[in-house]
Motif scaffolding. Structure first.
Motif, mmCIF file in Angstrom:
data_model
loop_
_atom_site.group_PDB
_atom_site.id
_atom_site.type_symbol
_atom_site.label_atom_id
_atom_site.label_comp_id
_atom_site.label_asym_id
_atom_site.label_seq_id
_atom_site.Cartn_x
_atom_site.Cartn_y
_atom_site.Cartn_z
ATOM 1 N N GLY A 93 0.794 -1.001 0.052
ATOM 2 C CA GLY A 93 0.105 0.007 0.123
ATOM 3 C C GLY A 93 1.327 1.033 0.134
ATOM 4 N N ALA A 94 1.849 1.703 -0.720
ATOM 5 C CA ALA A 94 2.803 2.552 0.051
ATOM 6 C C ALA A 94 2.354 3.216 -0.776
ATOM 7 C CB ALA A 94 4.582 1.601 -1.040
ATOM 8 N N ASN A 95 1.885 3.010 -2.650
ATOM 9 C CA ASN A 95 0.721 4.443 -2.839
ATOM 10 C C ASN A 95 -0.306 4.256 -3.115
ATOM 11 O OD1 ASN A 95 2.734 4.529 -5.940
ATOM 12 N ND2 ASN A 95 2.828 3.087 -5.236
ATOM 13 N N GLY A 96 -1.073 5.966 -3.033
ATOM 14 C CA GLY A 96 -2.127 6.114 -1.812
ATOM 15 C C GLY A 96 -3.143 6.534 -3.749
ATOM 16 N N HIS A 97 -3.624 7.391 -3.842
ATOM 17 C CA HIS A 97 -4.566 7.666 -5.218
ATOM 18 C C HIS A 97 -2.986 7.787 -5.619
ATOM 19 C CE1 HIS A 97 -7.836 7.733 -2.739
ATOM 20 N NE2 HIS A 97 -7.605 8.481 -2.200
ATOM 21 N N ASP A 98 -2.551 7.748 -5.854
ATOM 22 C CA ASP A 98 -1.322 8.474 -6.225
ATOM 23 C C ASP A 98 -0.375 7.893 -6.660
ATOM 24 O OD1 ASP A 98 0.120 10.205 -8.703
ATOM 25 O OD2 ASP A 98 -0.760 12.009 -8.118
ATOM 26 N N SER A 99 0.932 7.526 -7.456
ATOM 27 C CA SER A 99 2.246 7.200 -7.357
ATOM 28 C C SER A 99 2.926 8.288 -6.734
ATOM 29 C CB SER A 99 2.904 6.449 -8.947
ATOM 30 O OG SER A 99 3.377 7.508 -9.722
ATOM 31 N N MET A 100 3.884 7.613 -6.370
ATOM 32 C CA MET A 100 5.288 8.053 -5.343
ATOM 33 C C MET A 100 6.001 9.337 -6.496
ATOM 34 S SD MET A 100 5.622 5.823 -2.483
ATOM 35 C CE MET A 100 6.379 4.454 -3.031
ATOM 36 N N PRO A 101 5.873 10.484 -7.227
ATOM 37 C CA PRO A 101 6.785 10.258 -8.024
ATOM 38 C C PRO A 101 8.411 10.413 -7.487
ATOM 39 C CG PRO A 101 5.547 11.854 -7.951
ATOM 40 C CD PRO A 101 5.162 10.786 -6.912
ATOM 41 N N SER A 102 9.289 9.333 -8.398
ATOM 42 C CA SER A 102 11.196 9.435 -7.759
ATOM 43 C C SER A 102 11.167 8.393 -6.884
ATOM 44 C CB SER A 102 11.590 10.230 -8.249
ATOM 45 O OG SER A 102 11.449 11.017 -9.052
ATOM 46 N N MET A 103 10.474 7.997 -6.415
ATOM 47 C CA MET A 103 10.193 7.343 -4.929
ATOM 48 C C MET A 103 9.509 5.835 -5.214
ATOM 49 S SD MET A 103 11.575 9.209 -2.683
ATOM 50 C CE MET A 103 11.144 7.880 -0.804
ATOM 51 N N MET A 104 9.686 5.420 -6.074
ATOM 52 C CA MET A 104 9.117 3.862 -6.689
ATOM 53 C C MET A 104 10.038 2.962 -6.666
ATOM 54 S SD MET A 104 6.285 4.319 -7.920
ATOM 55 C CE MET A 104 5.635 3.147 -8.315
ATOM 56 N N ASN A 105 11.224 2.935 -6.959
ATOM 57 C CA ASN A 105 12.453 2.845 -6.427
ATOM 58 C C ASN A 105 13.258 2.284 -5.846
ATOM 59 O OD1 ASN A 105 13.383 1.727 -9.589
ATOM 60 N ND2 ASN A 105 13.883 3.636 -9.936
ATOM 61 N N SER A 106 13.005 3.214 -4.513
ATOM 62 C CA SER A 106 13.921 3.972 -3.907
ATOM 63 C C SER A 106 12.537 2.616 -2.276
ATOM 64 C CB SER A 106 13.813 4.557 -2.478
ATOM 65 O OG SER A 106 13.703 5.562 -3.397
ATOM 66 N N TRP A 107 11.205 2.762 -2.927
ATOM 67 C CA TRP A 107 10.663 1.257 -1.919
ATOM 68 C C TRP A 107 10.309 0.298 -2.229
ATOM 69 C CZ3 TRP A 107 8.034 0.461 2.013
ATOM 70 C CH2 TRP A 107 7.005 -0.756 2.010
ATOM 71 N N SER A 108 10.883 -0.063 -3.683
ATOM 72 C CA SER A 108 11.000 -1.205 -3.902
ATOM 73 C C SER A 108 12.125 -2.007 -3.847
ATOM 74 C CB SER A 108 11.584 -1.321 -5.823
ATOM 75 O OG SER A 108 10.179 -1.167 -6.835
ATOM 76 N N TYR A 109 13.062 -1.235 -3.576
ATOM 77 C CA TYR A 109 14.110 -1.421 -2.902
ATOM 78 C C TYR A 109 13.836 -2.110 -0.979
ATOM 79 C CZ TYR A 109 16.927 0.467 -7.106
ATOM 80 O OH TYR A 109 16.874 -0.077 -8.546
ATOM 81 N N ALA A 110 13.803 -0.769 -1.165
ATOM 82 C CA ALA A 110 13.534 -1.268 0.325
ATOM 83 C C ALA A 110 12.436 -1.932 0.796
ATOM 84 C CB ALA A 110 13.746 0.513 0.929
ATOM 85 N N SER A 111 11.850 -2.449 0.595
ATOM 86 C CA SER A 111 10.946 -2.972 0.328
ATOM 87 C C SER A 111 11.791 -4.529 0.468
ATOM 88 C CB SER A 111 9.642 -3.215 -0.003
ATOM 89 O OG SER A 111 9.197 -3.413 -1.532
ATOM 90 N N GLY A 112 12.066 -4.342 -0.695
ATOM 91 C CA GLY A 112 12.600 -6.354 -1.003
ATOM 92 C C GLY A 112 13.772 -5.990 -0.060
ATOM 93 N N PHE A 113 14.416 -5.351 0.783
ATOM 94 C CA PHE A 113 15.430 -5.405 1.202
ATOM 95 C C PHE A 113 14.557 -6.554 2.739
ATOM 96 C CE2 PHE A 113 17.831 -4.510 4.896
ATOM 97 C CZ PHE A 113 19.063 -5.460 5.196
ATOM 98 N N VAL A 114 13.300 -5.963 2.820
ATOM 99 C CA VAL A 114 13.351 -6.111 4.209
ATOM 100 C C VAL A 114 12.439 -7.397 4.442
ATOM 101 C CG1 VAL A 114 10.890 -5.690 6.096
ATOM 102 C CG2 VAL A 114 13.165 -3.692 5.407
ATOM 103 N N ALA A 115 11.677 -7.521 3.154
ATOM 104 C CA ALA A 115 10.833 -9.256 3.107
ATOM 105 C C ALA A 115 12.242 -9.773 2.488
ATOM 106 C CB ALA A 115 10.622 -8.532 1.266
ATOM 107 N N GLY A 116 13.342 -9.561 1.850
ATOM 108 C CA GLY A 116 14.052 -11.023 1.895
ATOM 109 C C GLY A 116 15.345 -11.192 3.559
ATOM 110 N N THR A 117 15.161 -9.735 4.137
ATOM 111 C CA THR A 117 15.620 -10.407 5.552
ATOM 112 C C THR A 117 14.952 -10.982 6.537
ATOM 113 O OG1 THR A 117 17.162 -8.035 5.621
ATOM 114 C CG2 THR A 117 16.463 -9.070 7.141
ATOM 115 N N GLU A 118 13.440 -10.300 6.283
ATOM 116 C CA GLU A 118 12.399 -11.739 7.400
ATOM 117 C C GLU A 118 12.512 -12.572 7.205
ATOM 118 O OE1 GLU A 118 10.628 -10.187 9.845
ATOM 119 O OE2 GLU A 118 11.984 -8.174 10.022
ATOM 120 N N ALA A 119 12.479 -13.203 5.658
ATOM 121 C CA ALA A 119 11.785 -14.361 4.799
ATOM 122 C C ALA A 119 12.613 -15.297 4.846
ATOM 123 C CB ALA A 119 11.627 -14.739 3.363
ATOM 124 N N ALA A 120 14.392 -14.781 5.485
ATOM 125 C CA ALA A 120 15.706 -15.706 5.797
ATOM 126 C C ALA A 120 14.907 -15.832 6.816
ATOM 127 C CB ALA A 120 16.491 -14.522 5.134
#
Ligand SMILES: Cc1cc2nc3c(=O)[nH]c(=O)nc-3n(C[C@H](O)[C@H](O)[C@H](O)COP(=O)(O)OP(=O)(O)OC[C@H]3O[C@@H](n4cnc5c(N)ncnc54)[C@H](O)[C@@H]3O)c2cc1C
Length: 126
Positions: A93-120
């Motif tokens: 739910g990082a994006n609400g009614h609108d996308s996050m300009p220029s922040m989509m990659n940051s969210w993708s990497y950050a959420s990937g780091f957390v998801a990967g760490t938690e999964a491991a």
């Protein structure tokens, strides 16, 4: 205003009317047409006008899938699904009614780091 309307190929009379309505809204501190917060109603200054064409941009669905703070997917009752983690632009739910300009990659990497760490960690605990 006539000049800019002509250059942009728009109806000068309608543009004048729009500007008059806006000026009125600024004076009253109340935007009856769009309900904008008065703090955003600033009067135009000077007599130079720029017309910028806007086109519809958003045709995507960014609602995505909801997760816990640990990026664990939840079901439709918001109950965490066992050992199921997710990351990326449409997750959490990082994006609400609108996308996050220029922040989509940051969210993708950050959420990937957390998801990967938690999964491991989850693997290590099981
Ligand atoms: C034109 C454009 C410009 C952008 N500009 C910016 C910008 O300036 N700044 C910014 O922050 N963001 C920008 N973004 C958004 C950003 O690129 C994305 O939000 C981000 O890349 C999403 O990352 P993701 O990991 O969620 O998904 P993706 O990067 O799409 O990764 C998904 C991966 O999964 C793979 N895949 C799909 N299906 C399968 C399958 N069945 N099996 C195996 N693999 C599969 C795909 O091949 C892909 O490699 C832009 C996006 C576009 C399209």
């Amino acid at each position: 205003m006539q000049t800019v309307a002509q250059k942009a190929g728009i109806d000068a009379e309608e543009l004048t009317k729009t500007m008059k309505n806006y000026d009125q809204a600024v004076k009253m501190g109340k935007d009856e047409e769009f309900g904008r917060d008065p703090k955003f109603l600033h009067a135009y200054e000077g007599d130079t006008y720029y017309v910028i064409e806007q086109k519809l941009r958003f045709c995507t669905t960014l609602g995505g899938y909801e997760t816990t703070a640990q990026m664990q997917l939840v079901d439709s009752d918001f109950t965490p699904i066992d050992s199921f983690y997710a990351a990326g632009e449409i997750i959490g739910g990082a994006n609400g009614h609108d996308s996050m300009p220029s922040m989509m990659n940051s969210w993708s990497y950050a959420s990937g780091f957390v998801a990967g760490t938690e999964a491991a960690d989850n693997c290590n605990l099981k």
